[in-house]
Design a protein around this motif. Sequence first.
Motif, PDB file in Angstrom:
ATOM      1  N   THR A   1      27.272   2.414  53.166  1.00 37.43           N
ATOM      2  CA  THR A   1      28.254   3.366  53.702  1.00 37.43           C
ATOM      3  C   THR A   1      29.094   3.958  52.582  1.00 37.43           C
ATOM      4  O   THR A   1      29.307   5.180  52.522  1.00 37.43           O
ATOM      5  CB  THR A   1      29.166   2.666  54.729  1.00 37.43           C
ATOM      6  OG1 THR A   1      28.380   2.151  55.798  1.00 37.43           O
ATOM      7  CG2 THR A   1      30.191   3.646  55.290  1.00 37.43           C
ATOM      8  N   LEU A   2      29.565   3.112  51.675  1.00 37.41           N
ATOM      9  CA  LEU A   2      30.351   3.593  50.530  1.00 37.41           C
ATOM     10  C   LEU A   2      29.502   4.457  49.602  1.00 37.41           C
ATOM     11  O   LEU A   2      29.993   5.458  49.059  1.00 37.41           O
ATOM     12  CB  LEU A   2      30.921   2.405  49.763  1.00 37.41           C
ATOM     13  CG  LEU A   2      31.989   1.577  50.502  1.00 37.41           C
ATOM     14  CD1 LEU A   2      32.402   0.378  49.658  1.00 37.41           C
ATOM     15  CD2 LEU A   2      33.198   2.438  50.843  1.00 37.41           C
TER      16      LEU A   2
ATOM     17  N   ALA B   1      19.674   0.884  60.524  1.00 38.56           N
ATOM     18  CA  ALA B   1      18.240   1.054  60.783  1.00 38.56           C
ATOM     19  C   ALA B   1      17.408   0.262  59.787  1.00 38.56           C
ATOM     20  O   ALA B   1      16.378  -0.334  60.145  1.00 38.56           O
ATOM     21  CB  ALA B   1      17.869   2.534  60.727  1.00 38.56           C
ATOM     22  N   GLY B   2      17.844   0.231  58.531  1.00 38.24           N
ATOM     23  CA  GLY B   2      17.082  -0.466  57.498  1.00 38.24           C
ATOM     24  C   GLY B   2      17.083  -1.970  57.660  1.00 38.24           C
ATOM     25  O   GLY B   2      16.034  -2.615  57.505  1.00 38.24           O
ATOM     26  N   VAL B   3      18.224  -2.550  57.986  1.00 36.02           N
ATOM     27  CA  VAL B   3      18.286  -4.016  58.054  1.00 36.02           C
ATOM     28  C   VAL B   3      17.608  -4.566  59.310  1.00 36.02           C
ATOM     29  O   VAL B   3      17.002  -5.639  59.273  1.00 36.02           O
ATOM     30  CB  VAL B   3      19.746  -4.513  57.954  1.00 36.02           C
ATOM     31  CG1 VAL B   3      20.339  -4.186  56.600  1.00 36.02           C
ATOM     32  CG2 VAL B   3      20.619  -3.950  59.068  1.00 36.02           C
TER      33      VAL B   3
ATOM     34  N   ALA C   1      26.782   8.507  58.655  1.00 34.63           N
ATOM     35  CA  ALA C   1      25.363   8.631  58.312  1.00 34.63           C
ATOM     36  C   ALA C   1      24.890   7.434  57.486  1.00 34.63           C
ATOM     37  O   ALA C   1      23.804   6.894  57.712  1.00 34.63           O
ATOM     38  CB  ALA C   1      25.122   9.930  57.545  1.00 34.63           C
ATOM     39  N   GLY C   2      25.704   7.023  56.519  1.00 31.81           N
ATOM     40  CA  GLY C   2      25.334   5.876  55.710  1.00 31.81           C
ATOM     41  C   GLY C   2      25.267   4.597  56.521  1.00 31.81           C
ATOM     42  O   GLY C   2      24.347   3.783  56.343  1.00 31.81           O
ATOM     43  N   PHE C   3      26.201   4.421  57.440  1.00 30.15           N
ATOM     44  CA  PHE C   3      26.244   3.197  58.239  1.00 30.15           C
ATOM     45  C   PHE C   3      25.048   3.098  59.180  1.00 30.15           C
ATOM     46  O   PHE C   3      24.392   2.055  59.249  1.00 30.15           O
ATOM     47  CB  PHE C   3      27.546   3.146  59.038  1.00 30.15           C
ATOM     48  CG  PHE C   3      27.709   1.877  59.834  1.00 30.15           C
ATOM     49  CD1 PHE C   3      28.179   0.725  59.230  1.00 30.15           C
ATOM     50  CD2 PHE C   3      27.387   1.841  61.178  1.00 30.15           C
ATOM     51  CE1 PHE C   3      28.318  -0.453  59.954  1.00 30.15           C
ATOM     52  CE2 PHE C   3      27.525   0.670  61.915  1.00 30.15           C
ATOM     53  CZ  PHE C   3      27.984  -0.484  61.292  1.00 30.15           C
TER      54      PHE C   3
ATOM     55  N   ALA D   1      18.342   3.571  54.566  1.00 31.25           N
ATOM     56  CA  ALA D   1      17.728   2.442  55.264  1.00 31.25           C
ATOM     57  C   ALA D   1      17.021   1.517  54.291  1.00 31.25           C
ATOM     58  O   ALA D   1      17.176   0.287  54.333  1.00 31.25           O
ATOM     59  CB  ALA D   1      16.749   2.959  56.325  1.00 31.25           C
ATOM     60  N   THR D   2      16.243   2.089  53.391  1.00 32.97           N
ATOM     61  CA  THR D   2      15.517   1.286  52.406  1.00 32.97           C
ATOM     62  C   THR D   2      16.477   0.543  51.482  1.00 32.97           C
ATOM     63  O   THR D   2      16.285  -0.641  51.175  1.00 32.97           O
ATOM     64  CB  THR D   2      14.595   2.182  51.570  1.00 32.97           C
ATOM     65  OG1 THR D   2      13.740   2.931  52.435  1.00 32.97           O
ATOM     66  CG2 THR D   2      13.741   1.352  50.634  1.00 32.97           C
ATOM     67  N   LEU D   3      17.516   1.224  51.040  1.00 34.64           N
ATOM     68  CA  LEU D   3      18.494   0.616  50.139  1.00 34.64           C
ATOM     69  C   LEU D   3      19.191  -0.565  50.800  1.00 34.64           C
ATOM     70  O   LEU D   3      19.381  -1.622  50.183  1.00 34.64           O
ATOM     71  CB  LEU D   3      19.517   1.674  49.707  1.00 34.64           C
ATOM     72  CG  LEU D   3      20.564   1.253  48.680  1.00 34.64           C
ATOM     73  CD1 LEU D   3      19.892   0.829  47.376  1.00 34.64           C
ATOM     74  CD2 LEU D   3      21.539   2.402  48.418  1.00 34.64           C
ATOM     75  N   ALA D   4      19.556  -0.407  52.067  1.00 40.07           N
ATOM     76  CA  ALA D   4      20.208  -1.504  52.788  1.00 40.07           C
ATOM     77  C   ALA D   4      19.260  -2.673  52.983  1.00 40.07           C
ATOM     78  O   ALA D   4      19.653  -3.839  52.841  1.00 40.07           O
ATOM     79  CB  ALA D   4      20.717  -1.008  54.137  1.00 40.07           C
ATOM     80  N   GLY D   5      17.999  -2.375  53.302  1.00 38.98           N
ATOM     81  CA  GLY D   5      17.025  -3.448  53.493  1.00 38.98           C
ATOM     82  C   GLY D   5      16.798  -4.243  52.218  1.00 38.98           C
ATOM     83  O   GLY D   5      16.852  -5.476  52.214  1.00 38.98           O
ATOM     84  N   LEU D   6      16.566  -3.545  51.111  1.00 32.90           N
ATOM     85  CA  LEU D   6      16.312  -4.228  49.836  1.00 32.90           C
ATOM     86  C   LEU D   6      17.555  -4.963  49.339  1.00 32.90           C
ATOM     87  O   LEU D   6      17.462  -6.077  48.804  1.00 32.90           O
ATOM     88  CB  LEU D   6      15.849  -3.214  48.789  1.00 32.90           C
ATOM     89  CG  LEU D   6      14.455  -2.609  49.014  1.00 32.90           C
ATOM     90  CD1 LEU D   6      14.195  -1.482  48.026  1.00 32.90           C
ATOM     91  CD2 LEU D   6      13.378  -3.681  48.902  1.00 32.90           C
ATOM     92  N   GLY D   7      18.722  -4.344  49.524  1.00 31.65           N
ATOM     93  CA  GLY D   7      19.960  -4.998  49.091  1.00 31.65           C
ATOM     94  C   GLY D   7      20.225  -6.287  49.850  1.00 31.65           C
ATOM     95  O   GLY D   7      20.589  -7.312  49.252  1.00 31.65           O
TER      96      GLY D   7
END
Length: 289
Positions: free
Chosen positions: A72-73, A201-203, A194-196, A43-49
């Motif tokens: 996801t990847l 959730a993060g974004v 799980a990654g998706f 979640a954090t990684l997706a938000g920051l990215g």
Amino acid sequence: MTDFLQLTVAGLSQGSVYALLAVGLIATYTVRHVVNIAQGDYATLAGLGSISLVTAGVPLPVAILIALVSVTLASVLIERLVISRVKNLTTLVSIILTLGVSTLLQAIMLLVWGAEAKRLPAFPGSDLNLGGVSIRSQELWMLGALVVVGGGVLLFYEKTRWGKALRASAEQPVAARIVGISPAAASIIAFAIAGFVGAAAGVVSSPIYLSIWSGGLLLGLKGFVAAVLGGLVSFRAAIVGALLLGIIESYVAGYVASGWKDAVAFFILIIVLIIRPAGLVLRPNAVRV
């Protein structure tokens, strides 16, 4: 009464984030019996990215899509490089492995994005005011993400042949191989899910709750508490438990003290493990696979 309803709305929106993380945790546990401590870091990684992409001039929808696909990847890559390499993978070993992955991801995020919390721009929409209760448009997006993404995963696992095949590969791996179900493919799909959901959730939560390199572990642990409420097997019970957890946290922060908010989840976890280790599941679920 207005304050009570306002806190309830805030709790539901926060609980929807925990619910998505719990869905991701159950997705991997039901297939590989892996407790993925790094789920919150997705979640954090997706938000920051996505924040970096928007800052670079990428349109918000495109930035979010790229973040979802990238995380996801990354989750699939973690499964291939770390999880699949362990021959005798027990639940305890999975916790240690994914804790190491979580620490690595946090170190990378700290180096890339720094220690300062960052906020993704709010999604398009108008705030609502119902009887004096203000509902921010982003809170509606958070609840909508739970309905669409969480509900989609639930239907996938329970109604589709692929979903049933994933569960079969976990319950009877030898029989699954005999009928042509690949446990390796099932594991990859579970980690992709799980990654998706973690990235989703993060974004959706970043515009309100911000994204910071160290926030993933606490988020993941709260998602784990919600998953435990579902016995680590029931998506529905975990979602209900996550929403209740969010509401209780909101009440504690509003009526008691905000400093006690984060302690609520772990207090509930202790009580559940003592009184009802099976979680909120009322009876065993028998599903024909």
